[in-house]
Design a protein around this motif. Sequence first.
Motif, PDB file in Angstrom:
ATOM      1  N   ARG A 234       0.812  -1.220   0.000  1.00  0.00           N
ATOM      2  CA  ARG A 234       0.000   0.000   0.000  1.00  0.00           C
ATOM      3  C   ARG A 234       0.844   1.267   0.000  1.00  0.00           C
ATOM      4  N   TRP A 235       2.081   1.165   0.455  1.00  0.00           N
ATOM      5  CA  TRP A 235       2.938   2.337   0.559  1.00  0.00           C
ATOM      6  C   TRP A 235       4.299   2.060  -0.056  1.00  0.00           C
ATOM      7  N   ALA A 236       4.990   3.129  -0.398  1.00  0.00           N
ATOM      8  CA  ALA A 236       6.400   3.077  -0.770  1.00  0.00           C
ATOM      9  C   ALA A 236       7.163   3.940   0.223  1.00  0.00           C
ATOM     10  N   SER A 237       8.482   3.846   0.203  1.00  0.00           N
ATOM     11  CA  SER A 237       9.292   4.665   1.103  1.00  0.00           C
ATOM     12  C   SER A 237      10.579   5.066   0.395  1.00  0.00           C
ATOM     13  N   ILE A 238      11.242   6.068   0.950  1.00  0.00           N
ATOM     14  CA  ILE A 238      12.554   6.495   0.466  1.00  0.00           C
ATOM     15  C   ILE A 238      13.570   6.085   1.519  1.00  0.00           C
ATOM     16  N   VAL A 239      14.530   5.258   1.143  1.00  0.00           N
ATOM     17  CA  VAL A 239      15.493   4.741   2.114  1.00  0.00           C
ATOM     18  C   VAL A 239      16.898   4.813   1.528  1.00  0.00           C
ATOM     19  N   PRO A 240      17.928   4.806   2.376  1.00  0.00           N
ATOM     20  CA  PRO A 240      19.304   4.751   1.876  1.00  0.00           C
ATOM     21  C   PRO A 240      19.571   3.439   1.134  1.00  0.00           C
ATOM     22  N   ARG A 241      20.468   3.504   0.179  1.00  0.00           N
ATOM     23  CA  ARG A 241      20.796   2.331  -0.636  1.00  0.00           C
ATOM     24  C   ARG A 241      21.213   1.142   0.225  1.00  0.00           C
ATOM     25  N   GLN A 242      22.025   1.395   1.264  1.00  0.00           N
ATOM     26  CA  GLN A 242      22.523   0.286   2.091  1.00  0.00           C
ATOM     27  C   GLN A 242      21.384  -0.417   2.829  1.00  0.00           C
ATOM     28  N   LEU A 243      20.411   0.349   3.296  1.00  0.00           N
ATOM     29  CA  LEU A 243      19.269  -0.247   3.968  1.00  0.00           C
ATOM     30  C   LEU A 243      18.423  -1.038   2.984  1.00  0.00           C
ATOM     31  N   ALA A 244      18.212  -0.498   1.790  1.00  0.00           N
ATOM     32  CA  ALA A 244      17.413  -1.195   0.779  1.00  0.00           C
ATOM     33  C   ALA A 244      18.024  -2.546   0.426  1.00  0.00           C
ATOM     34  N   GLN A 245      19.347  -2.601   0.347  1.00  0.00           N
ATOM     35  CA  GLN A 245      20.014  -3.837  -0.052  1.00  0.00           C
ATOM     36  C   GLN A 245      19.786  -4.967   0.940  1.00  0.00           C
ATOM     37  N   MET A 246      19.510  -4.638   2.197  1.00  0.00           N
ATOM     38  CA  MET A 246      19.269  -5.669   3.203  1.00  0.00           C
ATOM     39  C   MET A 246      17.957  -6.406   2.971  1.00  0.00           C
ATOM     40  N   PHE A 247      17.042  -5.819   2.191  1.00  0.00           N
ATOM     41  CA  PHE A 247      15.711  -6.392   2.021  1.00  0.00           C
ATOM     42  C   PHE A 247      15.422  -6.762   0.569  1.00  0.00           C
ATOM     43  N   MET A 248      16.481  -6.968  -0.217  1.00  0.00           N
ATOM     44  CA  MET A 248      16.282  -7.266  -1.634  1.00  0.00           C
ATOM     45  C   MET A 248      16.239  -8.756  -1.944  1.00  0.00           C
ATOM     46  N   THR A 249      16.576  -9.611  -0.992  1.00  0.00           N
ATOM     47  CA  THR A 249      16.575 -11.047  -1.256  1.00  0.00           C
ATOM     48  C   THR A 249      15.147 -11.562  -1.351  1.00  0.00           C
ATOM     49  N   GLY A 250      14.941 -12.544  -2.212  1.00  0.00           N
ATOM     50  CA  GLY A 250      13.625 -13.176  -2.325  1.00  0.00           C
ATOM     51  C   GLY A 250      12.641 -12.418  -3.191  1.00  0.00           C
ATOM     52  N   GLY A 251      13.031 -11.266  -3.729  1.00  0.00           N
ATOM     53  CA  GLY A 251      12.154 -10.528  -4.617  1.00  0.00           C
ATOM     54  C   GLY A 251      10.935  -9.922  -3.956  1.00  0.00           C
ATOM     55  N   GLN A 252      10.960  -9.788  -2.620  1.00  0.00           N
ATOM     56  CA  GLN A 252       9.804  -9.217  -1.927  1.00  0.00           C
ATOM     57  C   GLN A 252       9.649  -7.728  -2.180  1.00  0.00           C
ATOM     58  N   LEU A 253      10.776  -7.036  -2.397  1.00  0.00           N
ATOM     59  CA  LEU A 253      10.739  -5.596  -2.580  1.00  0.00           C
ATOM     60  C   LEU A 253      11.628  -5.180  -3.747  1.00  0.00           C
ATOM     61  N   ARG A 254      11.345  -4.017  -4.288  1.00  0.00           N
ATOM     62  CA  ARG A 254      12.171  -3.419  -5.332  1.00  0.00           C
ATOM     63  C   ARG A 254      12.788  -2.135  -4.807  1.00  0.00           C
ATOM     64  N   ALA A 255      14.062  -1.906  -5.108  1.00  0.00           N
ATOM     65  CA  ALA A 255      14.759  -0.676  -4.727  1.00  0.00           C
ATOM     66  C   ALA A 255      15.193   0.017  -6.008  1.00  0.00           C
ATOM     67  N   ILE A 256      14.635   1.193  -6.266  1.00  0.00           N
ATOM     68  CA  ILE A 256      14.824   1.873  -7.545  1.00  0.00           C
ATOM     69  C   ILE A 256      15.595   3.170  -7.313  1.00  0.00           C
ATOM     70  N   PRO A 257      16.696   3.376  -8.027  1.00  0.00           N
ATOM     71  CA  PRO A 257      17.467   4.616  -7.856  1.00  0.00           C
ATOM     72  C   PRO A 257      16.614   5.849  -8.148  1.00  0.00           C
ATOM     73  N   ILE A 258      16.791   6.882  -7.310  1.00  0.00           N
ATOM     74  CA  ILE A 258      16.087   8.151  -7.494  1.00  0.00           C
ATOM     75  C   ILE A 258      17.065   9.135  -8.120  1.00  0.00           C
ATOM     76  N   VAL A 259      16.679   9.693  -9.261  1.00  0.00           N
ATOM     77  CA  VAL A 259      17.565  10.589 -10.013  1.00  0.00           C
ATOM     78  C   VAL A 259      16.855  11.918 -10.243  1.00  0.00           C
ATOM     79  N   ALA A 260      17.519  12.763 -11.022  1.00  0.00           N
ATOM     80  CA  ALA A 260      17.004  14.095 -11.382  1.00  0.00           C
ATOM     81  C   ALA A 260      16.731  14.961 -10.164  1.00  0.00           C
ATOM     82  N   PRO A 261      17.752  15.181  -9.312  1.00  0.00           N
ATOM     83  CA  PRO A 261      19.116  14.646  -9.418  1.00  0.00           C
ATOM     84  C   PRO A 261      19.314  13.405  -8.542  1.00  0.00           C
ATOM     85  N   GLU A 262      20.422  12.674  -8.822  1.00  0.00           N
ATOM     86  CA  GLU A 262      20.847  11.624  -7.892  1.00  0.00           C
ATOM     87  C   GLU A 262      21.684  12.303  -6.812  1.00  0.00           C
TER      88      GLU A 262
END
Length: 297
Positions: A234-262
């Motif tokens: 139901r929600w999305a969040s903005i998190v640091p890259r290192q924190l996102a990487q901890m929850f990327m196993t198993g395909g439960q979540l997606r971590a997408i780079p935020i640009v313009a600007p990065e």
Amino acid sequence: MIDKLEMFIALANERHFGRAAEVCGVTQPTLSSAIRQLEDQLGVQLVFRGSRFQGLTPEGQRVLDWGRRIVGDMRALKDEMRTVRAGLSGNLRIGVIPTALPMVAGLTGAFTAKHPNVRVSILSRTSVEILGGIESLDLDAGITYLDNEPLGRVAQVPLYAEFYRLLCAPGTALADRDQVTWAEVAEQPLCLLTGDMQNRRIMNQHLAEAGANVVPQIESNSSIALISHVLTGRWASIVPRQLAQMFMTGGQLRAIPIVAPEVEHLVGLITARRDPMTPVLAALIAEAERFAKVATL
């Protein structure tokens, strides 16, 4: 004198005679008596008294500033003499902003492997609480942002650059994107850290630069709470890259780079400026400098 100054510092920190006595491991009458003896020795009133603690007098504030320096130097002296006798040992209290918690084990793990007789307490704190804790001698060091808000007079060791990701569940609006803009992120139903967190103030700044004023339905001072809400879809969040990487196993979540600007913000270790530095803190700083070299490779 040192014991009395310790009690006076505890009273200034706690702003309550009973809690200060508990912190010092003495009775309230003992603490009150020590404060009065300190006033007699210095010849000034330190505390406004009534039925309860009413604050420090102007003289009390000056004594507090001197007392923290004196007690800090005495603790440093004791640490150094303990190191001479028995090698590096003791307790190390580190305040860490929540977004840096995923990275802290890389520093403390290597540090404790080299110095097994040092016990480390890692405490989740806001950036403001970290600065206050170092000033009040409740913390020995902190891990916080270095480049966003004033830090005052502290020693600094940069550790790593923090980058940001949109964290969302598969199947949600932007989940299949390779990258997203801050303006696009602002249109999503967001859950974010609370406003007392510097990370949230950073997010607000970059969202505002994209022309958005986001009022999230869910706020928390816990990154785990935010991620649990993202997992519902139901929600999305903005998190640091290192924190996102901890929850990327198993395909439960997606971590997408935020640009313009990065954007990136520098996170580092801070300690009180002290010369000489205590042996434990000197060893921690040396390990932080090694950690930083590895983190930037």
